[in-house]
Scaffold this motif. Structure first.
Motif, PDB file in Angstrom:
ATOM      1  N   GLY A 217       0.822  -1.039  -0.045  1.00  0.00           N
ATOM      2  CA  GLY A 217      -0.012  -0.010  -0.160  1.00  0.00           C
ATOM      3  C   GLY A 217       0.676   1.169  -0.184  1.00  0.00           C
ATOM      4  N   HIS A 218       2.365   1.108   0.029  1.00  0.00           N
ATOM      5  CA  HIS A 218       2.938   2.231   0.348  1.00  0.00           C
ATOM      6  C   HIS A 218       3.977   2.491  -1.059  1.00  0.00           C
ATOM      7  CE1 HIS A 218       1.547   3.238   4.243  1.00  0.00           C
ATOM      8  NE2 HIS A 218       1.943   1.943   4.656  1.00  0.00           N
ATOM      9  N   ALA A 219       4.410   1.508  -1.588  1.00  0.00           N
ATOM     10  CA  ALA A 219       5.341   0.945  -2.646  1.00  0.00           C
ATOM     11  C   ALA A 219       5.092   0.036  -3.661  1.00  0.00           C
ATOM     12  CB  ALA A 219       6.618   0.995  -2.052  1.00  0.00           C
ATOM     13  N   ALA A 220       5.757   0.245  -4.648  1.00  0.00           N
ATOM     14  CA  ALA A 220       5.508  -0.804  -5.823  1.00  0.00           C
ATOM     15  C   ALA A 220       6.056  -2.347  -5.242  1.00  0.00           C
ATOM     16  CB  ALA A 220       6.072  -0.443  -7.173  1.00  0.00           C
ATOM     17  N   PHE A 221       7.266  -2.145  -4.194  1.00  0.00           N
ATOM     18  CA  PHE A 221       7.850  -3.337  -3.911  1.00  0.00           C
ATOM     19  C   PHE A 221       6.858  -4.115  -2.867  1.00  0.00           C
ATOM     20  CE2 PHE A 221      10.895  -5.555  -0.900  1.00  0.00           C
ATOM     21  CZ  PHE A 221      11.277  -6.444  -1.851  1.00  0.00           C
ATOM     22  N   GLY A 222       5.965  -3.377  -2.649  1.00  0.00           N
ATOM     23  CA  GLY A 222       4.908  -4.077  -1.373  1.00  0.00           C
ATOM     24  C   GLY A 222       4.013  -5.159  -1.930  1.00  0.00           C
ATOM     25  N   ASP A 223       4.407  -6.169  -2.425  1.00  0.00           N
ATOM     26  CA  ASP A 223       3.509  -7.291  -2.790  1.00  0.00           C
ATOM     27  C   ASP A 223       3.895  -8.433  -1.502  1.00  0.00           C
ATOM     28  OD1 ASP A 223       2.237  -9.783  -3.569  1.00  0.00           O
ATOM     29  OD2 ASP A 223       3.756  -9.944  -5.435  1.00  0.00           O
ATOM     30  N   PRO A 224       2.905  -8.254  -0.435  1.00  0.00           N
ATOM     31  CA  PRO A 224       3.203  -9.305   0.569  1.00  0.00           C
ATOM     32  C   PRO A 224       3.135 -10.703   0.345  1.00  0.00           C
ATOM     33  CG  PRO A 224       0.989  -8.400   0.722  1.00  0.00           C
ATOM     34  CD  PRO A 224       1.643  -7.733  -0.543  1.00  0.00           C
ATOM     35  N   GLN A 225       2.630 -11.171  -0.811  1.00  0.00           N
ATOM     36  CA  GLN A 225       2.915 -12.637  -1.225  1.00  0.00           C
ATOM     37  C   GLN A 225       2.325 -13.486  -0.096  1.00  0.00           C
ATOM     38  OE1 GLN A 225       6.539 -13.812  -2.979  1.00  0.00           O
ATOM     39  NE2 GLN A 225       6.548 -12.087  -4.229  1.00  0.00           N
ATOM     40  N   TYR A 226       1.248 -13.091   0.432  1.00  0.00           N
ATOM     41  CA  TYR A 226       0.636 -13.960   1.631  1.00  0.00           C
ATOM     42  C   TYR A 226       0.216 -15.230   1.147  1.00  0.00           C
ATOM     43  CZ  TYR A 226      -0.337  -9.384   4.149  1.00  0.00           C
ATOM     44  OH  TYR A 226      -0.302  -8.278   4.503  1.00  0.00           O
ATOM     45  N   GLY A 227       0.652 -16.366   1.894  1.00  0.00           N
ATOM     46  CA  GLY A 227       0.261 -17.720   1.535  1.00  0.00           C
ATOM     47  C   GLY A 227       1.068 -18.452   0.709  1.00  0.00           C
ATOM     48  N   LYS A 228       2.188 -17.938   0.183  1.00  0.00           N
ATOM     49  CA  LYS A 228       2.985 -18.290  -0.598  1.00  0.00           C
ATOM     50  C   LYS A 228       4.163 -18.778   0.200  1.00  0.00           C
ATOM     51  CE  LYS A 228       4.751 -17.478  -5.426  1.00  0.00           C
ATOM     52  NZ  LYS A 228       4.775 -16.419  -6.371  1.00  0.00           N
ATOM     53  N   LEU A 229       4.530 -19.882   0.122  1.00  0.00           N
ATOM     54  CA  LEU A 229       5.745 -20.595   0.733  1.00  0.00           C
ATOM     55  C   LEU A 229       7.024 -20.664  -0.184  1.00  0.00           C
ATOM     56  CD1 LEU A 229       6.835 -22.110   3.462  1.00  0.00           C
ATOM     57  CD2 LEU A 229       6.301 -24.135   2.536  1.00  0.00           C
ATOM     58  N   HIS A 230       8.004 -19.828   0.163  1.00  0.00           N
ATOM     59  CA  HIS A 230       9.241 -20.020  -0.717  1.00  0.00           C
ATOM     60  C   HIS A 230      10.248 -21.078  -0.112  1.00  0.00           C
ATOM     61  CE1 HIS A 230       8.378 -16.476  -2.887  1.00  0.00           C
ATOM     62  NE2 HIS A 230       7.512 -15.991  -1.946  1.00  0.00           N
ATOM     63  N   LEU A 231      10.705 -22.128  -0.904  1.00  0.00           N
ATOM     64  CA  LEU A 231      11.438 -23.038  -0.287  1.00  0.00           C
ATOM     65  C   LEU A 231      12.787 -22.935  -0.902  1.00  0.00           C
ATOM     66  CD1 LEU A 231       8.972 -26.176  -0.759  1.00  0.00           C
ATOM     67  CD2 LEU A 231       9.547 -24.999   1.218  1.00  0.00           C
ATOM     68  N   ILE A 232      13.848 -22.778  -0.216  1.00  0.00           N
ATOM     69  CA  ILE A 232      15.099 -22.652  -0.472  1.00  0.00           C
ATOM     70  C   ILE A 232      16.004 -23.934  -0.424  1.00  0.00           C
ATOM     71  CG2 ILE A 232      17.057 -20.970  -0.343  1.00  0.00           C
ATOM     72  CD1 ILE A 232      15.058 -19.007   1.280  1.00  0.00           C
ATOM     73  N   ASP A 233      16.732 -24.335  -1.423  1.00  0.00           N
ATOM     74  CA  ASP A 233      17.442 -25.390  -1.534  1.00  0.00           C
ATOM     75  C   ASP A 233      19.016 -25.078  -1.426  1.00  0.00           C
ATOM     76  OD1 ASP A 233      19.090 -27.902  -1.795  1.00  0.00           O
ATOM     77  OD2 ASP A 233      17.532 -28.541  -3.335  1.00  0.00           O
ATOM     78  N   GLY A 234      19.799 -25.211  -0.428  1.00  0.00           N
ATOM     79  CA  GLY A 234      21.047 -24.449  -0.519  1.00  0.00           C
ATOM     80  C   GLY A 234      22.089 -25.579  -1.122  1.00  0.00           C
ATOM     81  N   MET A 235      21.728 -26.888  -1.361  1.00  0.00           N
ATOM     82  CA  MET A 235      22.511 -27.721  -1.974  1.00  0.00           C
ATOM     83  C   MET A 235      22.595 -27.791  -3.440  1.00  0.00           C
ATOM     84  SD  MET A 235      24.284 -29.910  -0.119  1.00  0.00           S
ATOM     85  CE  MET A 235      24.708 -31.376  -0.784  1.00  0.00           C
ATOM     86  N   ALA A 236      21.455 -27.456  -4.124  1.00  0.00           N
ATOM     87  CA  ALA A 236      21.228 -27.390  -5.504  1.00  0.00           C
ATOM     88  C   ALA A 236      22.197 -26.498  -6.219  1.00  0.00           C
ATOM     89  CB  ALA A 236      19.927 -27.380  -6.035  1.00  0.00           C
ATOM     90  N   PRO A 237      22.106 -25.053  -5.895  1.00  0.00           N
ATOM     91  CA  PRO A 237      21.107 -24.282  -5.112  1.00  0.00           C
ATOM     92  C   PRO A 237      19.920 -24.044  -6.115  1.00  0.00           C
ATOM     93  CG  PRO A 237      22.645 -22.820  -5.939  1.00  0.00           C
ATOM     94  CD  PRO A 237      23.016 -24.064  -6.385  1.00  0.00           C
ATOM     95  N   GLY A 238      18.805 -23.757  -5.369  1.00  0.00           N
ATOM     96  CA  GLY A 238      17.793 -23.377  -6.109  1.00  0.00           C
ATOM     97  C   GLY A 238      16.474 -22.798  -5.178  1.00  0.00           C
ATOM     98  N   MET A 239      15.524 -22.337  -5.796  1.00  0.00           N
ATOM     99  CA  MET A 239      14.357 -21.834  -4.864  1.00  0.00           C
ATOM    100  C   MET A 239      13.104 -22.181  -5.696  1.00  0.00           C
ATOM    101  SD  MET A 239      13.295 -18.074  -3.624  1.00  0.00           S
ATOM    102  CE  MET A 239      14.989 -17.889  -2.464  1.00  0.00           C
ATOM    103  N   ARG A 240      12.038 -22.496  -4.965  1.00  0.00           N
ATOM    104  CA  ARG A 240      10.699 -22.622  -5.598  1.00  0.00           C
ATOM    105  C   ARG A 240       9.632 -22.172  -4.703  1.00  0.00           C
ATOM    106  NH1 ARG A 240       8.249 -27.835  -4.625  1.00  0.00           N
ATOM    107  NH2 ARG A 240       9.265 -29.028  -3.183  1.00  0.00           N
TER     108      ARG A 240
END
Length: 257
Positions: A217-240
Motif C-alpha cells: 500500500g506504500h510502494a510498488a515493492f509492497g507485494d506481501p505474497q501472503y500464503g506463498k511458501l518459498h522453499l530454498i535449497d542450499g545444496m542444488a542450489p535453487g528456490m521454488r
C-alpha cells in the motif's frame, strides 16, 4: 520517524529506487517489528531490518550466547558469550543506529504473554527454533490482526512465508503445519548441523519478505505474497514457491464448527 537530512542521506539508496521511494522509506521508518528469536535466522534478519531503518524493534529471546553460536549468529562476538541474546542484540542495534528504538523481552513467547509482547506491532518476524512457540506466535497474530513472516531452516533447506490468517481469504501458519506440532521438541542445529551461510541466506530473505509486507500500500515493492511458501535449497542450489490454502477447519483462523 521523520526523515531528516541525515536520515535521507542514510537511506538514499532505498529512496532512489522507484519501487520504494520516499513514501516507502517513511513507511519502514514508522514500522514496529517484533523479532521472535535472536539466533541464526534472527541475527541477519535483524541486521537488515535495522539497516532498512525499521523505526521500532522489539527483540524476544530467552537464550544466552555460547561459543557454538558464533558460527552463524552474526551480531555476536566472543565478548558476548554468556549474555542474553536479546540484550546483546539490542546493544548491537544501539551501536548501529541511534535513531532506532529497541526494546527486549528476555523470555520465551507463549500463549500467556504473546498479547503483551506483540502489542502495537505491524509485523512479527518469527525465526525461533520450536513449533510450540511458532504456533503461539501464529495464533496471537491471527487474534491481534498482525502480519507474520515465518522463517525456518534445517541443514541445507530453508522456508520463508508471509501469513495473514486474520484476513478471511488467507491461511495462517497453523493451516500449514496443523495442530500436531504443539510441542517443545523439534530438530536442532546441535543434533543435525547447519551451514552458517545458509542461515544467513534464509534470514536475509526473511527480512526482505518482511519489508514486502510492510510496504504493501506504500510502494510498488509492497507485494506481501501472503500464503506463498518459498522453499530454498542450499545444496542444488535453487528456490521454488508453493501456494498454501486456507484450512476452513483450522482451529486458529477457520471455522472448526
Amino acid at each position: 520517524m521523520s526523515l531528516t537530512s541525515d536520515r535521507l542521506e542514510r537511506f538514499a539508496r532505498h529512496i532512489v529506487l522507484p519501487e520504494v521511494g520516499g513514501a516507502g522509506q517513511a513507511a519502514l521508518c514508522d514500522a514496529h517489528v517484533v523479532l521472535v528469536g535472536c539466533g541464526g535466522i534472527g541475527s541477519p534478519a535483524l541486521q537488515y531490518l535495522a539497516a532498512a531503518g525499521i523505526g521500532r524493534l522489539t527483540l524476544v529471546d530467552d537464550d544466552v550466547i555460547d561459543v557454538s553460536n558464533l558460527q552463524r549468529q552474526t551480531v555476536y562476538t566472543p565478548s558476548d558469550i554468556g549474555k542474553h541474546k536479546a540484550e546483546a542484540a539490542a546493544e548491537w542495534v544501539r551501536r548501529f543506529d541511534v535513531g532506532l528504538k529497541v526494546t527486549t523481552h528476555v523470555e520465551r513467547l507463549g500463549n500467556d504473554n504473546a498479547p503483551r509482547i506483540l502489542s502495537g506491532a505491524n509485523l512479527v518476524l518469527d525465526g525461533c527454533d520450536n513449533f510450540a512457540t511458532r504456533l503461539a506466535v501464529s495464533d496471537a497474530c491471527v487474534d491481534m490482526g498482525i502480519t507474520l513472516t515465518s522463517a525456518a531452516i534445517g541443514r541445507f533447506q530453508g522456508q520463508v512465508a508471509n501469513f495473514a490468517g486474520h484476513l478471511p481469504d488467507q491461511p495462517c501458519y497453523r493451516c500449514f503445519v496443523g495442530d500436531a506440532f504443539d510441542a517443545q521438541d523439534c530438530d536442532t542445529c546441535a543434533a543435525d548441523g547447519v551451514l552458517g551461510a545458509m542461515v544467513g541466506m534464509v534470514g536475509t530473505f526473511a527480512a526482505m519478505h518482511a519489508m514486502r509486507a510492510l510496504l504493501a500500500g506504500h510502494a510498488a515493492f509492497g507485494d506481501p505474497q501472503y500464503g506463498k511458501l518459498h522453499l530454498i535449497d542450499g545444496m542444488a542450489p535453487g528456490m521454488r514457491a508453493i501456494r498454501m490454502a486456507k484450512d476452513p477447519s483450522c482451529s486458529a483462523c477457520g471455522n472448526p464448527g
